[in-house]
Write an enzyme that holds these catalytic residues in place. Sequence first.
Site, PDB file in Angstrom:
ATOM      1  N   HIS A   1      85.150  81.555  74.893  1.00  0.00           N
ATOM      2  CA  HIS A   1      86.166  82.392  74.238  1.00  0.00           C
ATOM      3  C   HIS A   1      85.709  82.824  72.840  1.00  0.00           C
ATOM      4  O   HIS A   1      86.478  82.787  71.873  1.00  0.00           O
ATOM      5  CB  HIS A   1      87.514  81.674  74.193  1.00  0.00           C
ATOM      6  CG  HIS A   1      87.926  81.130  75.527  1.00  0.00           C
ATOM      7  ND1 HIS A   1      88.246  81.947  76.595  1.00  0.00           N
ATOM      8  CD2 HIS A   1      88.018  79.861  75.990  1.00  0.00           C
ATOM      9  CE1 HIS A   1      88.535  81.201  77.642  1.00  0.00           C
ATOM     10  NE2 HIS A   1      88.395  79.930  77.313  1.00  0.00           N
TER      11      HIS A   1
ATOM     12  N   ARG B   1      85.978  80.538  69.503  1.00  0.00           N
ATOM     13  CA  ARG B   1      87.193  80.539  68.680  1.00  0.00           C
ATOM     14  C   ARG B   1      88.100  79.364  69.003  1.00  0.00           C
ATOM     15  O   ARG B   1      89.171  79.241  68.423  1.00  0.00           O
ATOM     16  CB  ARG B   1      87.951  81.851  68.878  1.00  0.00           C
ATOM     17  CG  ARG B   1      87.171  83.070  68.453  1.00  0.00           C
ATOM     18  CD  ARG B   1      87.883  84.342  68.856  1.00  0.00           C
ATOM     19  NE  ARG B   1      89.113  84.555  68.132  1.00  0.00           N
ATOM     20  CZ  ARG B   1      89.178  85.102  66.932  1.00  0.00           C
ATOM     21  NH1 ARG B   1      88.074  85.474  66.308  1.00  0.00           N
ATOM     22  NH2 ARG B   1      90.333  85.273  66.336  1.00  0.00           N
TER      23      ARG B   1
HETATM   24  C1  LIG Z   1      89.700  88.571  67.608  1.00  0.00           C
HETATM   25  C2  LIG Z   1      89.396  87.931  68.926  1.00  0.00           C
HETATM   26  C3  LIG Z   1      90.442  87.443  69.710  1.00  0.00           C
HETATM   27  C4  LIG Z   1      90.168  86.834  70.950  1.00  0.00           C
HETATM   28  N1  LIG Z   1      91.204  86.344  71.705  1.00  0.00           N
HETATM   29  C5  LIG Z   1      90.937  85.754  72.908  1.00  0.00           C
HETATM   30  C6  LIG Z   1      91.985  85.235  73.724  1.00  0.00           C
HETATM   31  O1  LIG Z   1      93.160  85.312  73.380  1.00  0.00           O
HETATM   32  N2  LIG Z   1      91.659  84.643  74.899  1.00  0.00           N
HETATM   33  C7  LIG Z   1      90.342  84.551  75.315  1.00  0.00           C
HETATM   34  O2  LIG Z   1      90.074  84.023  76.411  1.00  0.00           O
HETATM   35  N3  LIG Z   1      89.335  85.048  74.572  1.00  0.00           N
HETATM   36  C8  LIG Z   1      89.607  85.628  73.394  1.00  0.00           C
HETATM   37  N4  LIG Z   1      88.585  86.120  72.627  1.00  0.00           N
HETATM   38  C9  LIG Z   1      87.197  85.992  73.143  1.00  0.00           C
HETATM   39  C10 LIG Z   1      86.746  87.264  73.828  1.00  0.00           C
HETATM   40  O3  LIG Z   1      87.563  87.595  74.933  1.00  0.00           O
HETATM   41  C11 LIG Z   1      85.309  87.092  74.335  1.00  0.00           C
HETATM   42  O4  LIG Z   1      85.246  86.024  75.262  1.00  0.00           O
HETATM   43  C12 LIG Z   1      84.337  86.811  73.194  1.00  0.00           C
HETATM   44  O5  LIG Z   1      84.685  87.580  72.062  1.00  0.00           O
HETATM   45  C13 LIG Z   1      82.920  87.118  73.626  1.00  0.00           C
HETATM   46  O6  LIG Z   1      82.025  86.696  72.636  1.00  0.00           O
HETATM   47  P1  LIG Z   1      81.369  87.700  71.567  1.00  0.00           P
HETATM   48  O7  LIG Z   1      82.482  88.149  70.655  1.00  0.00           O
HETATM   49  O8  LIG Z   1      80.357  86.866  70.872  1.00  0.00           O
HETATM   50  O9  LIG Z   1      80.767  88.854  72.353  1.00  0.00           O
HETATM   51  C14 LIG Z   1      88.829  86.722  71.396  1.00  0.00           C
HETATM   52  C15 LIG Z   1      87.787  87.231  70.616  1.00  0.00           C
HETATM   53  C16 LIG Z   1      88.057  87.814  69.388  1.00  0.00           C
HETATM   54  C17 LIG Z   1      86.895  88.330  68.561  1.00  0.00           C
END
Ligand SMILES: Cc1cc2nc3c(=O)[nH]c(=O)nc-3n(C[C@H](O)[C@H](O)[C@H](O)COP(=O)(O)O)c2cc1C
Length: 239
Positions: free
Chosen positions: A128, A131
């Site tokens: 994710h 995060r």
């Molecule tokens: C601001 C932000 C909010 C995100 N919220 C979620 C979320 O609510 N649920 C989730 O599974 N992944 C969430 N993600 C992860 C993204 O869906 C994705 O898996 C991830 O950003 C991929 O990695 P990368 O940013 O290094 O390409 C979030 C990412 C960011 C940057």
Amino acid sequence: MADEQVNVNEFQQLAKEALPKMNYDFYAGGAEDQYTLKENVEAFRRITTIAPQLKNLEGLLTIEPALDNGSNLESYAKETLDASLCWKDIEWLKSITNLPILIKGILTREDAIKAVEVGVAGIVVSNHGARQLDYCPATITVLEEVVHAVGGKIPVLFDGGVRRGTDVFKALALGAQAVLIGRPVIFGLAAKGEYGVRRVLQMLKDELELTMALSGCPSVKDITRSHVRTERDRLISML
Ligand SMILES: Cc1cc2nc3c(=O)[nH]c(=O)nc-3n(C[C@H](O)[C@H](O)[C@H](O)COP(=O)(O)O)c2cc1C
């Protein structure tokens, strides 16, 4: 153009300048010490690519267009279910929809096997975007373990730390069916709106095609495990 960005990292810098600090930190940041956030990107740097000595490059660069209406991106977005669920909820979910159900957040062999058992249509190797649980492994370091556990029964998608075409190439070589992008798209959007998003995706596609050309891979299906060397490979070669 003199101020044209040449890679995803330059878009990140531009997004940093364009956004209020609070917003930039929310998009760019990760959990706690941000160890996994850095590792998602750094672990890619520790995998090297191997170019063949001789290869017939006829028919090179046959990647499907990623930016038009026939794009796979849209269908992947529609197919990707992004929610926190328990294993037992999957059965219930399957009973109320005919849509394909994909589980995102698989990082271990055990969870991969379980996902196949409960009968989902596919999985996404993801932490994710680093995060949630800090110090969980960088996704690229566990991809191969998950791919082996799944054994080709369902598609394995991948995300986390993809910033270069070489990163896409490495994930595909380690068995990902497709690679998903998170922050680079946000950075492109923050920096230059729709044009920025298109540029980010085009740059990644161009870089992937260049990597394929230099690695002797005329098409995506020609990218194989033998095209990369991981830390594990290096350790084993020392035994
Ligand atoms: C601001 C932000 C909010 C995100 N919220 C979620 C979320 O609510 N649920 C989730 O599974 N992944 C969430 N993600 C992860 C993204 O869906 C994705 O898996 C991830 O950003 C991929 O990695 P990368 O940013 O290094 O390409 C979030 C990412 C960011 C940057």
